[in-house]
Design a protein around this motif. Structure first.
Motif, mmCIF file in Angstrom:
data_model
loop_
_atom_site.group_PDB
_atom_site.id
_atom_site.type_symbol
_atom_site.label_atom_id
_atom_site.label_comp_id
_atom_site.label_asym_id
_atom_site.label_seq_id
_atom_site.Cartn_x
_atom_site.Cartn_y
_atom_site.Cartn_z
ATOM 1 N N TYR A 13 0.836 -1.203 0.000
ATOM 2 C CA TYR A 13 0.000 0.000 0.000
ATOM 3 C C TYR A 13 0.869 1.251 0.000
ATOM 4 O O TYR A 13 0.633 2.178 -0.776
ATOM 5 N N GLU A 16 2.290 1.759 -3.379
ATOM 6 C CA GLU A 16 1.284 2.301 -4.299
ATOM 7 C C GLU A 16 1.120 3.796 -4.087
ATOM 8 O O GLU A 16 0.993 4.555 -5.042
ATOM 9 N N ARG A 17 1.106 4.231 -2.827
ATOM 10 C CA ARG A 17 0.954 5.656 -2.530
ATOM 11 C C ARG A 17 2.144 6.459 -3.042
ATOM 12 O O ARG A 17 2.001 7.614 -3.426
ATOM 13 N N GLY A 20 2.587 5.041 -7.522
ATOM 14 C CA GLY A 20 1.377 4.527 -8.148
ATOM 15 C C GLY A 20 1.494 4.334 -9.650
ATOM 16 O O GLY A 20 2.206 5.035 -10.337
ATOM 17 N N ASP A 22 -0.813 2.344 -13.244
ATOM 18 C CA ASP A 22 -2.144 2.021 -13.751
ATOM 19 C C ASP A 22 -2.593 0.619 -13.358
ATOM 20 O O ASP A 22 -3.766 0.285 -13.458
ATOM 21 N N SER A 23 -1.645 -0.208 -12.954
ATOM 22 C CA SER A 23 -1.982 -1.578 -12.576
ATOM 23 C C SER A 23 -1.077 -2.015 -11.432
ATOM 24 O O SER A 23 -0.088 -1.369 -11.126
ATOM 25 N N GLY A 52 -8.802 1.693 -3.980
ATOM 26 C CA GLY A 52 -9.027 1.666 -5.417
ATOM 27 C C GLY A 52 -10.028 0.597 -5.811
ATOM 28 O O GLY A 52 -10.336 -0.306 -5.033
ATOM 29 N N ALA A 54 -10.666 -2.011 -9.199
ATOM 30 C CA ALA A 54 -9.853 -2.548 -10.289
ATOM 31 C C ALA A 54 -10.606 -3.674 -10.988
ATOM 32 O O ALA A 54 -11.655 -4.131 -10.524
ATOM 33 N N ARG A 63 -5.933 -3.974 -12.987
ATOM 34 C CA ARG A 63 -5.859 -2.632 -13.576
ATOM 35 C C ARG A 63 -6.854 -1.736 -12.858
ATOM 36 O O ARG A 63 -8.031 -2.064 -12.747
ATOM 37 N N TYR A 64 -6.349 -0.609 -12.367
ATOM 38 C CA TYR A 64 -7.225 0.346 -11.695
ATOM 39 C C TYR A 64 -8.334 0.799 -12.638
ATOM 40 O O TYR A 64 -8.087 1.127 -13.784
ATOM 41 N N ASN A 67 -8.834 5.122 -8.965
ATOM 42 C CA ASN A 67 -7.727 5.244 -8.026
ATOM 43 C C ASN A 67 -8.178 6.154 -6.887
ATOM 44 O O ASN A 67 -8.530 7.304 -7.117
ATOM 45 N N LEU A 69 -6.253 6.674 -4.077
ATOM 46 C CA LEU A 69 -5.090 6.889 -3.220
ATOM 47 C C LEU A 69 -5.095 8.260 -2.554
ATOM 48 O O LEU A 69 -4.580 8.418 -1.447
#
Length: 176
Positions: A13, A16-17, A20, A22-23, A52, A54, A63-64, A67, A69
């Motif tokens: 996580y 990702e933050r 980030g 697209d997937s 998110g 997906a 795949r988002y 999003n 975030l």
């Protein structure tokens, strides 16, 4: 199409933050999902949140579609169901619980604008090349946990904000 909650580790996580995309790939989850399955992405942190929505891509990735975030959603109903089934990984979610979360998602302004992002470090060096090498070493060593990045919309320098670990951080010692 099945509905799922995929719980990721706190480390994933945070990644990702910070970085980030697209997937995302979640180890051990891809085989559980069929292409097109809808997914709620849940952070397995102290107070879990949905960060998110997906779709499974059929190749083990997600795949988002949305999003979240910047504004993750608390999801106590989803979290309780997930906690019953264990921690990390994919957990089946009923249609109603999925839709309850999906309806709470607000449209985000998708207009792209130009942002200027800066990391400024005073570097003592004998040459520009040495200064650049030292800069990249500091960036690698300090990383996003210690090194603030400054962000502002192009043309509006007064709107500059500092970010550390992907979140706004006050850098004024007099305002603490």
């Amino acid at each position: 199409m099945a509905k799922w909650a995929v719980v990721v580790s706190p480390e994933q996580y945070e990644s990702e933050r910070l970085y980030g995309a697209d997937s995302l790939a979640v180890p051990g989850v891809g085989d559980s999902l069929d292409a097109g399955d809808e997914v709620l992405l849940v952070a397995g942190v102290d107070e879990p949140v949905v960060f998110g929505l997906a779709r499974a891509d059929g190749r083990g990735g997600l795949r988002y579609t949305v999003n979240l975030l910047e504004a993750p959603l608390p999801a106590p109903g989803i979290v309780a169901a997930v906690e019953e089934g264990g921690a990390l990984g994919a957990h089946a979610v009923d249609e109603r619980a999925f839709r309850d979360i999906q309806q709470r998602v607000r449209p985000v302004d998708t207009v792209r604008r130009t942002w200027l992002v800066s990391v400024d470090l005073p570097i003592e060096a004998a040459s520009p090349g040495e200064a650049v090498r030292a800069f990249w070493n500091y960036v690698r060593e300090l990383g996003p946990a210690e090194l603030p990045a400054f962000v502002w919309p192009a043309g509006d320098e007064l709107a500059m904000q500092a970010f550390v670990l992907g979140a706004e951080a006050n850098q004024d010692p007099e305002e603490d």
